[in-house]
Design a protein around this motif. Structure first.
Motif, PDB file in Angstrom:
ATOM      1  N   LEU A 319       8.809  -6.269   4.152  1.00 40.11           N
ATOM      2  CA  LEU A 319       8.971  -5.139   3.238  1.00 40.11           C
ATOM      3  C   LEU A 319      10.371  -4.541   3.336  1.00 40.11           C
ATOM      4  O   LEU A 319      10.992  -4.220   2.320  1.00 40.11           O
ATOM      5  CB  LEU A 319       7.919  -4.070   3.546  1.00 40.11           C
ATOM      6  N   ARG A 320      10.867  -4.397   4.558  1.00 39.13           N
ATOM      7  CA  ARG A 320      12.218  -3.845   4.728  1.00 39.13           C
ATOM      8  C   ARG A 320      13.260  -4.774   4.122  1.00 39.13           C
ATOM      9  O   ARG A 320      14.231  -4.307   3.502  1.00 39.13           O
ATOM     10  CB  ARG A 320      12.498  -3.617   6.211  1.00 39.13           C
ATOM     11  N   ALA A 321      13.069  -6.075   4.294  1.00 45.74           N
ATOM     12  CA  ALA A 321      14.020  -7.022   3.722  1.00 45.74           C
ATOM     13  C   ALA A 321      14.011  -6.967   2.201  1.00 45.74           C
ATOM     14  O   ALA A 321      15.049  -7.151   1.555  1.00 45.74           O
ATOM     15  CB  ALA A 321      13.693  -8.438   4.201  1.00 45.74           C
ATOM     16  N   SER A 322      12.851  -6.692   1.619  1.00 46.53           N
ATOM     17  CA  SER A 322      12.730  -6.678   0.167  1.00 46.53           C
ATOM     18  C   SER A 322      13.129  -5.343  -0.434  1.00 46.53           C
ATOM     19  O   SER A 322      13.773  -5.298  -1.494  1.00 46.53           O
ATOM     20  CB  SER A 322      11.287  -7.002  -0.231  1.00 46.53           C
ATOM     21  N   LEU A 323      12.778  -4.234   0.211  1.00 43.33           N
ATOM     22  CA  LEU A 323      12.953  -2.912  -0.377  1.00 43.33           C
ATOM     23  C   LEU A 323      14.217  -2.194   0.090  1.00 43.33           C
ATOM     24  O   LEU A 323      14.540  -1.128  -0.440  1.00 43.33           O
ATOM     25  CB  LEU A 323      11.729  -2.043  -0.067  1.00 43.33           C
ATOM     26  N   GLY A 324      14.912  -2.752   1.064  1.00 41.48           N
ATOM     27  CA  GLY A 324      16.157  -2.142   1.488  1.00 41.48           C
ATOM     28  C   GLY A 324      15.942  -1.052   2.526  1.00 41.48           C
ATOM     29  O   GLY A 324      14.848  -0.901   3.088  1.00 41.48           O
ATOM     30  N   PRO A 325      16.980  -0.263   2.767  1.00 41.28           N
ATOM     31  CA  PRO A 325      16.957   0.696   3.880  1.00 41.28           C
ATOM     32  C   PRO A 325      16.232   1.986   3.546  1.00 41.28           C
ATOM     33  O   PRO A 325      16.767   3.078   3.723  1.00 41.28           O
ATOM     34  CB  PRO A 325      18.451   0.950   4.122  1.00 41.28           C
ATOM     35  N   ASN A 326      15.017   1.881   3.074  1.00 45.36           N
ATOM     36  CA  ASN A 326      14.215   3.066   2.781  1.00 45.36           C
ATOM     37  C   ASN A 326      13.239   3.317   3.928  1.00 45.36           C
ATOM     38  O   ASN A 326      12.755   2.374   4.570  1.00 45.36           O
ATOM     39  CB  ASN A 326      13.422   2.873   1.483  1.00 45.36           C
ATOM     40  N   ARG A 327      12.941   4.572   4.163  1.00 40.66           N
ATOM     41  CA  ARG A 327      11.935   4.901   5.164  1.00 40.66           C
ATOM     42  C   ARG A 327      10.582   4.392   4.696  1.00 40.66           C
ATOM     43  O   ARG A 327      10.244   4.478   3.509  1.00 40.66           O
ATOM     44  CB  ARG A 327      11.872   6.411   5.386  1.00 40.66           C
ATOM     45  N   ILE A 328       9.828   3.847   5.614  1.00 38.83           N
ATOM     46  CA  ILE A 328       8.518   3.275   5.277  1.00 38.83           C
ATOM     47  C   ILE A 328       7.453   3.934   6.151  1.00 38.83           C
ATOM     48  O   ILE A 328       7.577   3.976   7.374  1.00 38.83           O
ATOM     49  CB  ILE A 328       8.497   1.747   5.465  1.00 38.83           C
ATOM     50  N   ARG A 329       6.412   4.430   5.505  1.00 38.48           N
ATOM     51  CA  ARG A 329       5.240   4.987   6.186  1.00 38.48           C
ATOM     52  C   ARG A 329       4.053   4.092   5.854  1.00 38.48           C
ATOM     53  O   ARG A 329       3.921   3.624   4.724  1.00 38.48           O
ATOM     54  CB  ARG A 329       4.982   6.416   5.714  1.00 38.48           C
ATOM     55  N   THR A 330       3.190   3.860   6.824  1.00 38.12           N
ATOM     56  CA  THR A 330       2.008   3.045   6.571  1.00 38.12           C
ATOM     57  C   THR A 330       0.737   3.874   6.727  1.00 38.12           C
ATOM     58  O   THR A 330       0.667   4.786   7.557  1.00 38.12           O
ATOM     59  CB  THR A 330       1.939   1.836   7.525  1.00 38.12           C
ATOM     60  N   VAL A 331      -0.236   3.554   5.895  1.00 36.16           N
ATOM     61  CA  VAL A 331      -1.573   4.141   5.990  1.00 36.16           C
ATOM     62  C   VAL A 331      -2.547   2.982   6.169  1.00 36.16           C
ATOM     63  O   VAL A 331      -2.575   2.059   5.343  1.00 36.16           O
ATOM     64  CB  VAL A 331      -1.941   4.944   4.731  1.00 36.16           C
ATOM     65  N   PRO A 332      -3.339   2.960   7.237  1.00 37.27           N
ATOM     66  CA  PRO A 332      -4.201   1.804   7.509  1.00 37.27           C
ATOM     67  C   PRO A 332      -5.330   1.662   6.500  1.00 37.27           C
ATOM     68  O   PRO A 332      -5.634   2.566   5.728  1.00 37.27           O
ATOM     69  CB  PRO A 332      -4.740   2.096   8.912  1.00 37.27           C
ATOM     70  N   ASN A 333      -5.948   0.508   6.537  1.00 31.04           N
ATOM     71  CA  ASN A 333      -7.059   0.205   5.635  1.00 31.04           C
ATOM     72  C   ASN A 333      -8.352   0.811   6.191  1.00 31.04           C
ATOM     73  O   ASN A 333      -8.747   0.529   7.312  1.00 31.04           O
ATOM     74  CB  ASN A 333      -7.208  -1.311   5.490  1.00 31.04           C
ATOM     75  N   GLY A 334      -8.970   1.655   5.408  1.00 27.56           N
ATOM     76  CA  GLY A 334     -10.273   2.220   5.779  1.00 27.56           C
ATOM     77  C   GLY A 334     -11.132   2.331   4.539  1.00 27.56           C
ATOM     78  O   GLY A 334     -11.561   3.428   4.169  1.00 27.56           O
ATOM     79  N   PHE A 335     -11.334   1.204   3.884  1.00 29.93           N
ATOM     80  CA  PHE A 335     -11.922   1.195   2.541  1.00 29.93           C
ATOM     81  C   PHE A 335     -13.276   1.883   2.491  1.00 29.93           C
ATOM     82  O   PHE A 335     -13.561   2.649   1.564  1.00 29.93           O
ATOM     83  CB  PHE A 335     -12.051  -0.245   2.038  1.00 29.93           C
ATOM     84  N   ARG A 336     -14.130   1.630   3.451  1.00 27.16           N
ATOM     85  CA  ARG A 336     -15.493   2.181   3.390  1.00 27.16           C
ATOM     86  C   ARG A 336     -15.461   3.713   3.444  1.00 27.16           C
ATOM     87  O   ARG A 336     -16.126   4.377   2.638  1.00 27.16           O
ATOM     88  CB  ARG A 336     -16.348   1.635   4.536  1.00 27.16           C
ATOM     89  N   ASP A 337     -14.687   4.273   4.370  1.00 24.08           N
ATOM     90  CA  ASP A 337     -14.585   5.734   4.462  1.00 24.08           C
ATOM     91  C   ASP A 337     -14.005   6.328   3.179  1.00 24.08           C
ATOM     92  O   ASP A 337     -14.490   7.346   2.668  1.00 24.08           O
ATOM     93  CB  ASP A 337     -13.704   6.132   5.650  1.00 24.08           C
ATOM     94  N   VAL A 338     -12.961   5.692   2.656  1.00 19.35           N
ATOM     95  CA  VAL A 338     -12.310   6.190   1.444  1.00 19.35           C
ATOM     96  C   VAL A 338     -13.273   6.139   0.259  1.00 19.35           C
ATOM     97  O   VAL A 338     -13.388   7.099  -0.515  1.00 19.35           O
ATOM     98  CB  VAL A 338     -11.027   5.380   1.147  1.00 19.35           C
TER      99      VAL A 338
END
Length: 386
Positions: A319-338
């Motif tokens: 993702l960093r290689a593709s999107l450049g020097p932008n800050r990246i935040r991740t949110v994990p997968n929790g499909f059932r709860d969501v």
């Protein structure tokens, strides 16, 4: 700040020039007879901070003139008066570096607001601090931007801050459905129809109260009413919202029209939401290119990767290689709860408070909330302060 006005009808703009100078004693407005073809001359001779140019019909040759000027003077802001308002033209104007496109006959107040936005964006004016404005943009439908916007807003409200979420997906907004099970009694289109009466009381009365500190200004239930809401209506609403709320969260649609760009301009922080799949990443790259052309600094934009798994085929390095020097935040997968939270019309924190997604959103909110002042010294030093 130096402003140049270019028009073939200078006398018609005399009142506007005086209004701009009265609005800020630091402004110096110079008048120049001509049109878009004289843009380069004004840029080279005066080197102003802002050029206001009246032009009712921009062809490809005129756009080339603008692009050459903005390439040479990237910090010089060009505001077009009399341009078209259809999305295709606005995107063309944005690509060549025009900062704002105003309708022919725009009021003095409208031009003043556009100049003030440019001043703030370029650091030419110290912004009067009110509440923070946070914008959520989806790189592609289904990214989960609305869910993250509503639940982050709820967490900020749970932290004791006054929070307003404005649903700007005006035709098919669903922010309320993701977090609240009661019907809306008003919406943003109703405010637009009564914009002359707009004040803090009307704004508060038009929202749906989700919790003690969190309210939503809903999108209209009738998609046809979306056309009643203009960028100027949004600007007036935000002027009040930043004074009344600690955080104003904007849930945007993916159409880069005048209203969306106005919202992005007003935002202190933009979150671009995607998932770690190629269609989302491709669109995200295009959106980030647009953001750069709009002059948004990298600190203003953060990429949010939703439903991210550690073992995903597309990792953070990719993702960093593709999107450049932008800050990246991740949110994990929790499909059932969501899914359970959305189906019940409840905040995620109420359904699965210990889930991985709830924790990620809580940590996100804590990072945005102001940190308490540390208490230094021992008991005696604290007592001596009283």
């Amino acid at each position: 700040m130096k402003i140049v006005l270019i028009s073939s009808r200078l006398q018609a703009f005399e009142g506007l020039c005086e209004h701009l100078e009265r609005g800020d004693r630091g402004r110096v407005v110079t008048r120049q007879e001509g049109g878009i073809q004289d843009l380069r001359l004004a840029a080279d001779h005066d080197q102003p901070d802002v050029i206001l140019v009246e032009c009712s019909n921009l062809d490809s040759g005129s756009l080339s003139v603008v692009e050459r000027v903005t390439d040479q003077y990237p910090r010089m802001a060009i505001i077009l008066i009399g341009g078209q308002q259809d999305p295709e033209f606005l995107i063309q104007a944005m690509r060549v570096g025009i900062r704002e496109v105003l309708v022919a006959g725009a009021s003095r107040e409208t031009v003043e607001a556009a100049v003030s936005r440019v001043e703030t964006k370029l650091g030419l004016r110290i912004r009067q601090r009110g509440g923070q404005v946070i914008a959520f943009v989806s790189s592609k439908g289904g990214s989960g931007a609305t869910f993250l916007a509503t639940n982050l807003a709820h967490q900020l409200g749970s932290g004791g801050k006054k929070v307003l979420l404005i649903d700007l997906n005006l035709q098919f907004g669903e922010a309320i459905l993701t977090i609240h099970d009661q019907a809306q009694s008003s919406d943003i289109a109703a405010i637009a129809r009564n914009i002359g009466r707009l004040d803090a009381s009307l704004l508060h009365a038009s929202t749906v109260k989700v919790s003690n500190h969190f309210s939503i200004l809903a999108a209209p239930e009738d998609p046809a009413q979306a056309l009643q809401v203009s960028s100027e209506h949004l600007n007036a609403i935000l002027d009040i919202a930043v004074e009344e709320y600690d955080f104003t969260v904007l849930d945007l649609n993916r159409t880069l029209d005048d209203l969306t760009i106005r919202a992005l301009d007003r935002a202190d922080q933009i979150y671009l939401v995607l998932q770690a799949m190629l269609p989302y990443i491709r669109n995200a790259k295009r959106v980030l290119t647009v953001f750069r052309s709009l002059g948004y600094v990298s600190e203003k934009v953060e990429v949010v990767v939703n439903r991210f798994g550690r073992g995903a085929e597309v990792g953070l390095d990719d993702l960093r290689a593709s999107l450049g020097p932008n800050r990246i935040r991740t949110v994990p997968n929790g499909f059932r709860d969501v899914a359970d939270a959305i189906n019940q019309g409840q905040p995620l924190a109420a359904i699965a408070p210990s889930g991985v997604v709830s924790k990620a959103i809580s940590d996100w909110a804590q990072a945005l909330l102001p940190k308490p002042e540390p208490i230094s010294g021992g008991l005696l030093s604290r007592l001596l302060k009283f």
